[in-house]
Design an enzyme around this catalytic site. Structure first.
Site, PDB file in Angstrom:
ATOM      1  N   GLY A  21      -0.739  -0.283   4.501  1.00  0.00           N
ATOM      2  CA  GLY A  21      -0.044   0.258   3.273  1.00  0.00           C
ATOM      3  C   GLY A  21      -0.248   1.385   2.692  1.00  0.00           C
ATOM      4  O   GLY A  21      -0.139   2.705   2.419  1.00  0.00           O
ATOM      5  N   ARG A  44       5.641  14.017   2.625  1.00  0.00           N
ATOM      6  CA  ARG A  44       5.273  13.194   1.583  1.00  0.00           C
ATOM      7  C   ARG A  44       3.713  12.426   1.847  1.00  0.00           C
ATOM      8  O   ARG A  44       3.112  11.529   1.061  1.00  0.00           O
ATOM      9  CB  ARG A  44       5.968  12.015   1.174  1.00  0.00           C
ATOM     10  CG  ARG A  44       7.373  12.560   0.131  1.00  0.00           C
ATOM     11  CD  ARG A  44       7.993  11.179   0.171  1.00  0.00           C
ATOM     12  NE  ARG A  44       9.599  11.712  -0.328  1.00  0.00           N
ATOM     13  CZ  ARG A  44       9.522  11.591  -1.149  1.00  0.00           C
ATOM     14  NH1 ARG A  44       9.537  10.588  -2.507  1.00  0.00           N
ATOM     15  NH2 ARG A  44      10.568  11.728  -2.003  1.00  0.00           N
ATOM     16  N   GLU A 180       1.291 -10.103  -1.574  1.00  0.00           N
ATOM     17  CA  GLU A 180       1.294  -9.249  -1.184  1.00  0.00           C
ATOM     18  C   GLU A 180       2.166  -8.544  -1.210  1.00  0.00           C
ATOM     19  O   GLU A 180       3.073  -8.715  -1.998  1.00  0.00           O
ATOM     20  CB  GLU A 180       0.295  -9.048   0.642  1.00  0.00           C
ATOM     21  CG  GLU A 180       1.319  -9.931   1.684  1.00  0.00           C
ATOM     22  CD  GLU A 180       2.814  -8.796   1.876  1.00  0.00           C
ATOM     23  OE1 GLU A 180       3.433  -9.128   1.392  1.00  0.00           O
ATOM     24  OE2 GLU A 180       2.150  -7.869   2.938  1.00  0.00           O
ATOM     25  N   GLU A 182       4.451  -6.882   1.378  1.00  0.00           N
ATOM     26  CA  GLU A 182       5.456  -6.066   2.863  1.00  0.00           C
ATOM     27  C   GLU A 182       6.414  -6.544   3.745  1.00  0.00           C
ATOM     28  O   GLU A 182       7.388  -6.587   3.351  1.00  0.00           O
ATOM     29  CB  GLU A 182       4.872  -4.383   2.859  1.00  0.00           C
ATOM     30  CG  GLU A 182       4.412  -3.295   2.166  1.00  0.00           C
ATOM     31  CD  GLU A 182       3.470  -3.656   1.077  1.00  0.00           C
ATOM     32  OE1 GLU A 182       2.174  -4.304   1.457  1.00  0.00           O
ATOM     33  OE2 GLU A 182       3.084  -2.809   0.129  1.00  0.00           O
ATOM     34  N   SER A 204      -8.538  -9.763  -0.355  1.00  0.00           N
ATOM     35  CA  SER A 204      -9.063  -8.539  -0.752  1.00  0.00           C
ATOM     36  C   SER A 204      -9.568  -8.930  -2.145  1.00  0.00           C
ATOM     37  O   SER A 204     -10.746  -8.903  -2.502  1.00  0.00           O
ATOM     38  CB  SER A 204      -8.497  -7.470  -0.990  1.00  0.00           C
ATOM     39  OG  SER A 204      -7.670  -7.198  -1.182  1.00  0.00           O
ATOM     40  N   ASP A 205      -8.974 -10.268  -2.441  1.00  0.00           N
ATOM     41  CA  ASP A 205      -9.001 -10.597  -4.000  1.00  0.00           C
ATOM     42  C   ASP A 205      -8.465 -11.483  -4.090  1.00  0.00           C
ATOM     43  O   ASP A 205      -7.459 -12.375  -4.216  1.00  0.00           O
ATOM     44  CB  ASP A 205      -8.677  -9.223  -4.766  1.00  0.00           C
ATOM     45  CG  ASP A 205      -7.499  -8.907  -4.708  1.00  0.00           C
ATOM     46  OD1 ASP A 205      -6.743  -9.061  -5.846  1.00  0.00           O
ATOM     47  OD2 ASP A 205      -7.488  -8.599  -3.677  1.00  0.00           O
TER      48      ASP A 205
HETATM   49  N1  HPA Z   1      -0.985  -8.550  -5.160  1.00  0.00           N
HETATM   50  C1  HPA Z   1       0.357  -8.034  -4.856  1.00  0.00           C
HETATM   51  N2  HPA Z   1      -0.365  -7.598  -3.478  1.00  0.00           N
HETATM   52  C2  HPA Z   1      -2.104  -7.180  -3.129  1.00  0.00           C
HETATM   53  C3  HPA Z   1      -2.867  -7.873  -4.297  1.00  0.00           C
HETATM   54  C4  HPA Z   1      -1.808  -8.405  -5.413  1.00  0.00           C
HETATM   55  O1  HPA Z   1      -3.574  -9.651  -5.417  1.00  0.00           O
HETATM   56  N3  HPA Z   1      -3.592  -7.764  -3.523  1.00  0.00           N
HETATM   57  C5  HPA Z   1      -3.591  -7.021  -2.202  1.00  0.00           C
HETATM   58  N4  HPA Z   1      -2.610  -5.870  -2.655  1.00  0.00           N
END
Ligand code: HPA
Length: 241
Positions: A21, A44, A180, A182, A204-205
């Site tokens: 991304g 861009r 996510e 996409e 990642s979280d």
């Molecule tokens: N939400 C949407 N997209 C994401 C997130 C999220 O918490 N973390 C990484 N991409």
């Protein structure tokens, strides 16, 4: 030649493209993971590069954030630049409390709140899914590399800032691993254009605990996913040759 969003010549892109991304991550992949990488487009600041990995030509191009942006680059690559395969390499927020951060997920199924897949594929109830052959290759390579690849259902959203406070709990209860922005667009477009796709995601979280990867952990895991995705790209290049 050029398209409205990609300023490259026909043949500048390899048949298999890795798609993060973040444009800076595309640059990072090109500089740190490919050999002889060359910038082929940068409209861009949406950077695209082609280089080699283990002697095989591979490209990397950013999608930007969200399906409307991603769909532009995916369509132009598939339709006008002869790209056969797009492998998304992204990050996701975790719904499932038992799924550890740093896990790498192959999205074998996808649900979405976006109108894009229905717009491209009206009257089709079929699942949004990756190319089965790519999943098979990914499983084989994960086994070879002793990589613990998690397979499962992901949610692609149009809204990062979700108003539904129950979403995480409800999605986890429905067996959806992560969120996510996409993958649903990629799977719908690959089907629409008759091409190949796979989405690989690093967790990642954690949306339940708020825990997230430190920047050092994030880098190590991303490097692991990128190397894995490149090995899948090489196997796929040989399969479609
Ligand atoms: N939400 C949407 N997209 C994401 C997130 C999220 O918490 N973390 C990484 N991409």
């Amino acid at each position: 030649m050029s398209t409205p969003h990609i300023d490259a010549e026909m043949g500048d892109f390899a048949p298999v493209v890795l798609m993060p991304g973040d444009p800076l991550r595309a640059t990072y992949i090109a500089e740190q993971h490919l050999e002889d990488a060359r910038l082929v487009t940068n409209i861009r600041n949406a950077s695209g590069y082609t280089g080699t990995y283990e002697g095989v030509r591979v490209s990397v191009m950013t999608s930007g954030m969200g399906m409307p942006s991603a769909a532009i680059y995916m369509t132009e690559l598939y339709r006008f630049y002869g790209v056969e395969t797009i492998i998304r390499v992204g990050t996701a927020g975790v719904f499932d409390p038992s799924l550890e951060l740093r896990s790498i997920v192959a999205a074998t199924e996808c649900i979405t709140n976006s109108s894009i897949p229905g717009h491209l594929l009206p009257n089709q109830d079929s699942l949004l899914a990756p190319t089965q052959e790519l999943v098979t290759m990914a499983v084989r390579i994960a086994n070879q590399e002793s990589l613990d690849l998690v397979m499962g259902k992901v949610f692609s959203t149009d809204l990062f800032y979700e108003p539904d406070q129950n979403l995480t709990v409800d999605m986890a209860a429905d067996g959806v691993l992560c969120v996510e922005m996409e993958t649903a667009g990629l799977y719908a477009l690959a089907k629409y254009e008759g091409r190949r796709a796979l989405s690989l995601l690093t967790m990642s979280d954690h949306l339940t605990t708020g825990e997230s990867l430190s920047s050092a952990e994030r880098q190590v895991t991303l490097d692991e996913m990128i190397e894995f995705a490149l090995k899948v790209a090489v196997a796929d290049s040989e399969a479609i040759d």
